[in-house]
Motif scaffolding. Structure first.
Motif, short mmCIF file in Angstrom:
data_model
loop_
_atom_site.label_atom_id
_atom_site.label_comp_id
_atom_site.label_asym_id
_atom_site.label_seq_id
_atom_site.Cartn_x
_atom_site.Cartn_y
_atom_site.Cartn_z
N VAL C 162 18.53 -25.35 -21.17
CA VAL C 162 19.18 -25.70 -19.90
C VAL C 162 19.15 -24.53 -18.93
N ILE C 165 15.53 -24.65 -17.43
CA ILE C 165 15.40 -25.83 -16.57
C ILE C 165 16.28 -25.69 -15.33
N ALA C 189 21.73 -29.41 -15.52
CA ALA C 189 20.89 -29.62 -16.70
C ALA C 189 21.73 -30.04 -17.90
N LEU C 215 13.06 -33.70 -18.97
CA LEU C 215 14.31 -33.24 -19.59
C LEU C 215 15.06 -34.40 -20.25
#
Lengths: 272, 272, 272, 272
Positions: C162, C165, C189, C215
């Motif tokens: 996370v 991302i 995220a 994701l």
């Protein structure tokens, strides 16, 4: 002479077989063409791409449609059992996959239905079979099929639950809080119990929120049910596969079966 | 003389080993530095922090970058097989992790790419190995790897499903309800089937909502598939590990047990 | 004379025991009082209730606080090992649970911290123990504890994922689409990968949505990991419990153990 | 004469039995009528349908209500043990299912409560019993019942968790960010921990978001608990069922098998 095959026979081998090099090539090219044509349809739906490249994409779309029409004609020509092919799952998909472009001449917009072409990609499983991916896919499908009945009972319960909750929410929240009708309440209940939770409709009253909380906590435990079902089936399937694996393919052809036998009497596998 | 090692040899031991005290120290300090530097980059992106402490953070960023550059040089110098290190996973990450700060001199904004440094933290697994955490991590990864093929087939199915549903939603809902293109419809379908449900796009028409309901209830059961796959793999893996490692702790063999003892009286593990 | 117990001894029996009728009564009354007092604090935070019944609720709050203060004093008085009680988990909770009301005299608003009182309700497990609920609770906790290490490794991976991302989304989407900083991107995220999906922040650009899709589909499979971990642990635990159950309680008291024995040598259960 | 049954006896057979042809017919017609009547109530709540066809639907509603009232009277008449029927689960549902239409004469709006009629559809399980669906349903229910205690302990923990988090969020975020009271905070915590995430309320402050992240990542692992519980129960149940029912289909005993056959050649089931 084995090599002296007619054009039709050769076509049959290329189009309908999948374990020779030319047949594999044909399938790979076909799948690439399908993915490309679906991508073109998708891109064409984007505003600025349509404005800038609409003409090109339109041409490409027609190119693929003509290509797939020719392929369909070839399949029809090469098929030994024409009617069987036309009425088969793939036969119908192949036919539906070329229709939308022709339809779009008369009804603009229907060309987007071309994405149905994507179903044709399922042929990829024929290729995967050769790449040993198939047992994995089969296991997933077999687990789902074995779980189907239990999940059906589960769905039935969910439908009854969301119907009653949906109606109650309509009564409690009312139109002023976005619950305009019972079907809308049922839609909200489905969105909630599946933990999707869009939030376009959400309860505002205290009683509504209390009921929603109850639904969510229940849903939280309910989500465990299909997971449990499929997990168990997969474990069973996995055990069976590991036990059956060595004799899976070989016994059935080595053993003499009765004429009325539908399953191999040694390994229990279905016979053709 | 064993102690008479060159500087290079000592560096090798500190940097590339991980079971001596100085090597562990080095790794711990390194990981602390990485986490700190990533935190600095993250904080620097927050408006009011940047305004208030931008200068300090900029200095700290450069401090860490210089530090990591020196560390990279040392690694290069100490490495026995330089090319192998440079082209290894960690070698590439180590290199990429120092680039963004230098790049940001020419292209402002790229310094945020420094978060790639976080990947370096994966070295922590080397430390964890010593802390007996590794078997746990290995098991998780082994389960995922064993499940990969089945999950691949599953993903393929999901992609076909969301493509077709996405196109249908674009046709049904249209631009006026937020579905501006097929890719956007596909994005919505992914958001929905994974039960994320942002709600930035959501169906408004009755037909659209009915299709969405179908997708959600299906997704609800579909979510069970990868869970089932991984659970089964983990159970298999767990069994295998327990069989391979008949006894985890060593105390049982060091202690004197009574003749009638079935369990170790120190750690409670079953005895043979 | 056994009946000639002092007041202190009686108090000990009522307050700290849990297998006599008066002790059970005391615990039940206590739990009811806790739930009631927490409910009062919660209701008092609702605007219109506070306006209408604020005075009454304030009085009730003080009533419970005085009650619990007296109870704490009694516990202190009756406890054999005062320091041990004061520093124990329940001792700290008991103390913290009476503080907020007194604090609110000086710092308005802090009385809402009274909900910490709810932790006291965990004493209910002592009662449940008698109602045979405890083995269920213990199993859940034991499974979680056994899974802790694997879930820790899993969390570590999630945090790295996370972070990266989140930073990428900040770069891609930027402030104009609601991603004001990297920490905010990381928050988004987390919201996404856990499939919560509030929708207060959501990607608007094509690249951002593509990354979000990746994701989400990853998260969809990742959600399977802790489920698989816990399921496996539970299955192991379940098997062990079913096997151990008959001799679980009895053997340890019937067998003669060595003085240095920490675990029962017959069933492997820890000794006191 | 066996055929010389009274009207009452015949009614008994049709209404309360479920393994004769007329009884099955009766149940099927009844279920169809229930589904139809519920659909009518749902459609009537939609604005434009109510305006256009409100009169017709009102008539249909009364038609079904009179029908079900007659059916209820017949059941009462035919029942051998009237009081037992009236106080049974189905008896109460049957009664409640006819009330709302009559009530709506005095209290408009209450007719929507008719959806309670949907519960009557649960009779379908009686039919399913004959269609071999019942073992699946029973297994799901048995698993849930066996898991109930563990899930109860789990729910208790969740309630304590969301209460404390809810109160903290109220203190941290406050009214200006949509957290108007502790109960609202608790509602938000439930929406979040179950991963529904409507997004109508969502934290805005940094501390609030950090706490929310913690709650989400915890919830992510917590969701694994009931899944693990139910999966384990299902696996146990599945094993038990397979042991209790050594052979499901009867074909294997009716068919003549070869002496060396290990699997039934008709259904593929293993032979002893």
């Amino acid at each position: 002479m084995k090599k002296q095959r007619t054009v039709k026979e050769r076509l049959q081998h290329i189009i309908f077989d999948y374990n020779t090099v030319p047949a594999k090539m044909f399938d790979l090219v076909l799948i690439a063409a399908i993915i490309l044509s679906v991508t073109v349809v998708m891109l064409d739906s984007v505003g600025w791409i349509h404005e800038g490249y609409g003409g090109v994409l339109y041409a490409v779309e027609w190119f693929f449609t003509v290509l797939f029409t020719m392929e369909y004609a070839l399949r029809l020509y090469a098929s030994k059992t024409r009617l069987k092919y036309v009425t088969s799952f793939y036969g119908i998909i192949d036919f539906l996959a070329i229709l939308p472009t022709y339809f779009s001449l008369f009804f603009p917009g229907t060309q987007y239905l071309l994405v149905i072409r994507f179903f044709r990609v399922l042929r990829i499983f024929r290729l995967l079979k050769l790449m040993k991916f198939v047992s994995e896919g089969e296991m997933v499908i077999a687990s789902l099929r074995a779980s189907f009945r239990k999940i059906f009972v589960f769905w039935f319960f969910i439908i009854v639950l969301v119907s009653i909750i949906g109606a109650l929410m309509y009564l409690i929240e009312g139109e002023e809080n976005g619950f305009h009708s019972i079907p809308e309440g049922v839609y909200w209940a489905i969105v909630t119990v599946t933990t999707v939770g869009f939030g376009d409709i959400s309860p505002q009253t205290t009683v509504g929120r209390a009921l929603a909380s109850l639904l969510m906590i229940t849903g939280y435990s309910v989500i465990a049910v299909p997971t449990g079902i499929v997990s168990v089936e997969m474990a069973v399937m996995n055990k069976k596969m590991n036990t059956d694996l060595p004799r899976r393919d070989q016994c059935c052809s080595d053993v003499r079966h009765d004429e009325d036998a539908k399953y191999c009497k040694v390994c229990g596998q279905p016979l053709d």
